[in-house]
Design a protein around this motif. Structure first.
Motif, PDB file in Angstrom:
ATOM      1  N   LEU A 185       0.899  -1.272  -0.098  1.00  0.00           N
ATOM      2  CA  LEU A 185      -0.098   0.015  -0.073  1.00  0.00           C
ATOM      3  C   LEU A 185       0.931   1.111  -0.096  1.00  0.00           C
ATOM      4  O   LEU A 185       0.390   2.307  -0.608  1.00  0.00           O
ATOM      5  CB  LEU A 185      -0.987   0.027   1.290  1.00  0.00           C
ATOM      6  CG  LEU A 185      -1.998  -0.989   1.381  1.00  0.00           C
ATOM      7  CD1 LEU A 185      -2.630  -0.825   2.592  1.00  0.00           C
ATOM      8  CD2 LEU A 185      -3.100  -0.831   0.363  1.00  0.00           C
ATOM      9  N   GLU A 186       2.092   1.152   0.700  1.00  0.00           N
ATOM     10  CA  GLU A 186       2.843   2.402   0.977  1.00  0.00           C
ATOM     11  C   GLU A 186       3.989   2.388  -0.226  1.00  0.00           C
ATOM     12  O   GLU A 186       5.167   3.141   0.067  1.00  0.00           O
ATOM     13  CB  GLU A 186       3.427   2.396   2.244  1.00  0.00           C
ATOM     14  CG  GLU A 186       2.476   2.431   3.156  1.00  0.00           C
ATOM     15  CD  GLU A 186       3.076   2.751   4.637  1.00  0.00           C
ATOM     16  OE1 GLU A 186       3.006   3.883   4.958  1.00  0.00           O
ATOM     17  OE2 GLU A 186       3.673   1.720   5.368  1.00  0.00           O
ATOM     18  N   ARG A 187       3.803   1.854  -1.332  1.00  0.00           N
ATOM     19  CA  ARG A 187       4.940   1.921  -2.318  1.00  0.00           C
ATOM     20  C   ARG A 187       5.122   3.633  -2.860  1.00  0.00           C
ATOM     21  O   ARG A 187       6.085   3.809  -3.426  1.00  0.00           O
ATOM     22  CB  ARG A 187       4.331   1.215  -3.440  1.00  0.00           C
ATOM     23  CG  ARG A 187       2.928   1.426  -4.127  1.00  0.00           C
ATOM     24  CD  ARG A 187       2.610   0.399  -5.175  1.00  0.00           C
ATOM     25  NE  ARG A 187       1.337   0.435  -5.643  1.00  0.00           N
ATOM     26  CZ  ARG A 187       0.138   0.158  -5.243  1.00  0.00           C
ATOM     27  NH1 ARG A 187       0.125  -0.052  -4.075  1.00  0.00           N
ATOM     28  NH2 ARG A 187      -0.909   0.488  -6.023  1.00  0.00           N
ATOM     29  N   VAL A 194      14.521   2.373   2.702  1.00  0.00           N
ATOM     30  CA  VAL A 194      13.768   1.159   3.610  1.00  0.00           C
ATOM     31  C   VAL A 194      12.776   1.931   4.555  1.00  0.00           C
ATOM     32  O   VAL A 194      12.980   2.944   4.859  1.00  0.00           O
ATOM     33  CB  VAL A 194      14.965   0.676   4.383  1.00  0.00           C
ATOM     34  CG1 VAL A 194      14.308  -0.429   5.435  1.00  0.00           C
ATOM     35  CG2 VAL A 194      16.062  -0.224   3.554  1.00  0.00           C
ATOM     36  N   HIS A 195      11.638   1.161   4.438  1.00  0.00           N
ATOM     37  CA  HIS A 195      10.421   1.755   5.457  1.00  0.00           C
ATOM     38  C   HIS A 195      10.358   0.652   6.454  1.00  0.00           C
ATOM     39  O   HIS A 195       9.908  -0.530   6.310  1.00  0.00           O
ATOM     40  CB  HIS A 195       9.331   2.030   4.455  1.00  0.00           C
ATOM     41  CG  HIS A 195       8.147   2.408   5.347  1.00  0.00           C
ATOM     42  ND1 HIS A 195       8.150   3.325   6.431  1.00  0.00           N
ATOM     43  CD2 HIS A 195       6.998   1.672   5.659  1.00  0.00           C
ATOM     44  CE1 HIS A 195       6.880   3.544   6.931  1.00  0.00           C
ATOM     45  NE2 HIS A 195       6.319   2.530   6.596  1.00  0.00           N
ATOM     46  N   SER A 196      10.268   1.064   7.977  1.00  0.00           N
ATOM     47  CA  SER A 196      10.230   0.358   8.882  1.00  0.00           C
ATOM     48  C   SER A 196       9.286   0.894   9.807  1.00  0.00           C
ATOM     49  O   SER A 196       8.894   1.988   9.963  1.00  0.00           O
ATOM     50  CB  SER A 196      11.642   0.149   9.418  1.00  0.00           C
ATOM     51  OG  SER A 196      11.467  -0.424  10.978  1.00  0.00           O
ATOM     52  N   HIS A 197       8.761  -0.130  10.658  1.00  0.00           N
ATOM     53  CA  HIS A 197       7.809   0.065  11.895  1.00  0.00           C
ATOM     54  C   HIS A 197       8.556  -0.101  13.133  1.00  0.00           C
ATOM     55  O   HIS A 197       7.718  -0.359  14.033  1.00  0.00           O
ATOM     56  CB  HIS A 197       6.409  -0.702  11.826  1.00  0.00           C
ATOM     57  CG  HIS A 197       5.695  -0.325  10.487  1.00  0.00           C
ATOM     58  ND1 HIS A 197       4.962  -0.956  10.076  1.00  0.00           N
ATOM     59  CD2 HIS A 197       5.764   0.724   9.405  1.00  0.00           C
ATOM     60  CE1 HIS A 197       4.370  -0.795   8.798  1.00  0.00           C
ATOM     61  NE2 HIS A 197       4.938   0.536   8.677  1.00  0.00           N
ATOM     62  N   ALA A 198       9.783  -0.293  13.389  1.00  0.00           N
ATOM     63  CA  ALA A 198      10.469  -0.586  14.412  1.00  0.00           C
ATOM     64  C   ALA A 198      10.053   0.141  15.695  1.00  0.00           C
ATOM     65  O   ALA A 198      10.171   1.513  15.827  1.00  0.00           O
ATOM     66  CB  ALA A 198      12.152  -0.618  14.241  1.00  0.00           C
ATOM     67  N   LEU A 240      -2.876   6.808   8.763  1.00  0.00           N
ATOM     68  CA  LEU A 240      -1.350   6.926   8.875  1.00  0.00           C
ATOM     69  C   LEU A 240      -0.678   6.426   7.758  1.00  0.00           C
ATOM     70  O   LEU A 240       0.617   7.012   7.604  1.00  0.00           O
ATOM     71  CB  LEU A 240      -0.689   6.865  10.051  1.00  0.00           C
ATOM     72  CG  LEU A 240      -1.331   7.471  11.408  1.00  0.00           C
ATOM     73  CD1 LEU A 240      -0.618   7.001  12.828  1.00  0.00           C
ATOM     74  CD2 LEU A 240      -1.665   9.027  11.430  1.00  0.00           C
ATOM     75  N   LEU A 241      -1.118   5.427   6.826  1.00  0.00           N
ATOM     76  CA  LEU A 241      -0.330   5.018   5.920  1.00  0.00           C
ATOM     77  C   LEU A 241      -0.190   6.018   4.603  1.00  0.00           C
ATOM     78  O   LEU A 241      -0.878   6.687   4.534  1.00  0.00           O
ATOM     79  CB  LEU A 241      -1.017   3.768   5.456  1.00  0.00           C
ATOM     80  CG  LEU A 241      -1.252   2.645   6.322  1.00  0.00           C
ATOM     81  CD1 LEU A 241      -1.972   1.327   5.703  1.00  0.00           C
ATOM     82  CD2 LEU A 241       0.155   2.224   7.219  1.00  0.00           C
ATOM     83  N   ILE A 242       0.938   5.765   3.930  1.00  0.00           N
ATOM     84  CA  ILE A 242       1.424   6.529   2.814  1.00  0.00           C
ATOM     85  C   ILE A 242       0.693   6.037   1.829  1.00  0.00           C
ATOM     86  O   ILE A 242       1.405   5.293   0.916  1.00  0.00           O
ATOM     87  CB  ILE A 242       2.823   6.896   2.524  1.00  0.00           C
ATOM     88  CG1 ILE A 242       3.404   7.415   4.085  1.00  0.00           C
ATOM     89  CG2 ILE A 242       3.134   7.704   1.661  1.00  0.00           C
ATOM     90  CD1 ILE A 242       2.905   8.672   4.511  1.00  0.00           C
ATOM     91  N   GLY A 244       3.588   8.085  15.070  1.00  0.00           N
ATOM     92  CA  GLY A 244       2.492   7.176  15.302  1.00  0.00           C
ATOM     93  C   GLY A 244       2.394   5.873  14.194  1.00  0.00           C
ATOM     94  O   GLY A 244       1.657   4.997  13.971  1.00  0.00           O
ATOM     95  N   HIS A 245       3.887   5.752  13.733  1.00  0.00           N
ATOM     96  CA  HIS A 245       3.817   4.909  12.465  1.00  0.00           C
ATOM     97  C   HIS A 245       5.228   4.200  12.330  1.00  0.00           C
ATOM     98  O   HIS A 245       5.230   2.955  12.303  1.00  0.00           O
ATOM     99  CB  HIS A 245       3.772   5.765  11.146  1.00  0.00           C
ATOM    100  CG  HIS A 245       3.778   4.924   9.801  1.00  0.00           C
ATOM    101  ND1 HIS A 245       3.191   5.513   8.705  1.00  0.00           N
ATOM    102  CD2 HIS A 245       4.189   3.700   9.583  1.00  0.00           C
ATOM    103  CE1 HIS A 245       3.247   4.838   7.752  1.00  0.00           C
ATOM    104  NE2 HIS A 245       3.739   3.426   8.281  1.00  0.00           N
ATOM    105  N   GLY A 246       6.426   4.834  12.097  1.00  0.00           N
ATOM    106  CA  GLY A 246       7.629   4.161  11.771  1.00  0.00           C
ATOM    107  C   GLY A 246       8.721   5.344  11.615  1.00  0.00           C
ATOM    108  O   GLY A 246       8.693   6.535  11.892  1.00  0.00           O
TER     109      GLY A 246
HETATM  110 ZN   LIG Z   1       4.398   1.827   7.239  1.00  0.00          ZN
END
Ligand SMILES: [Zn+2]
Length: 242
Positions: A76-78, A95-99, A142-144, A167-169
């Motif tokens: 979804l967040e491409r 790199v996209h992370s929710h750590a 909150l998603l891109i 609230g996301h990463g």
């Molecule tokens: Zn995300």
């Protein structure tokens, strides 16, 4: 091996590494600018990073549309990848992370992430967290999930290496897959140490000059952790690129 095949392998390796280092779980993703086609990038189909194979990697254009490969579910967040590549020609990998270790800083606008050790000089200049509510309103997930949000995130990133997302990463960029992977991992490590230091008192961070010098030194040796991480988490892909 062709440059595209190498890129597919690197995305699979980085996905396994980031899952193995607990930076990605079932979610999060890695991409690479297409090595041969302007305006395109490579990213896995929507799949948990620990399971990604080179054959899972598909080619997308900067509008987030699949242009090569089977018709498969996409992340979804491409759009955050696409818009960062569009805005930052120096970026070769994202790199996209929710750590979770980064989230306290993403939730606290008054406390910036700052480089607290020589491995993390790239964090100098990290902006305050991007807030999706400023662009998507108060009720978003909150998603891109579209190009407008991706462009807003890319603008917020500016010329920095990392952008936190409330609230996301967070999202880390680099001039190679190895560099973006390193930055994603060490952003989380820095946040762990910075949070511990804050509980003790008033930390002394790296100066701008120290951060720049330390980052140049670390990036000149980024192949070393990459080789180690490949051995730990991605050795089944065969020969490790050095
Ligand atoms: Zn995300």
């Amino acid at each position: 091996m062709s440059s595209v095949a190498e890129a597919r392998l690197e995305i699979a390796q980085a996905s396994r590494i980031l899952a193995g280092e607990a930076i990605l779980d079932a979610f999060g993703h890695v991409s690479r600018r297409h090595p041969e086609r302007d305006g395109h990038f490579l990213i896995a189909r929507a799949r948990a990073p620990a399971l990604v194979e080179p054959d899972d990697v598909v080619e997308l254009d900067f509008d987030g549309r699949i242009v090569s490969g089977p018709d498969v579910p996409l992340f979804l967040e491409r759009y955050l990848h696409a818009e960062i590549y569009r805005r930052r020609p120096d970026v070769e990998a994202v790199v996209h992370s929710h750590a979770m270790t980064v989230l306290p800083f993403a939730a606290t606008p008054s406390v910036l992430v700052r480089p607290i050790c020589h491995m993390c000089g790239f964090l100098h200049g990290t902006p305050c967290a991007f807030d999706a509510a400023d662009h998507a309103g108060p009720g978003s997930d909150l998603l891109i999930r579209n190009a407008a949000l991706g462009a807003a995130l890319a603008e917020h990133l500016g010329e920095a290496a990392v952008v936190l997302m409330r609230g996301h990463g967070y999202t880390a960029v680099g001039a190679s897959i190895a560099m973006a992977t390193y930055r994603a991992i060490y952003t989380a490590r820095n946040c762990e140490v910075q949070l511990a230091a804050i509980t003790l008192g008033d930390p002394v961070y790296l100066s701008e000059a120290e951060a720049s010098a330390a980052d140049a030194s670390a990036m000149s040796q980024v192949h070393r952790p990459w080789e180690l991480w490949c051995m730990r988490h991605a050795s089944h892909f065969g020969e490790i690129q050095k």
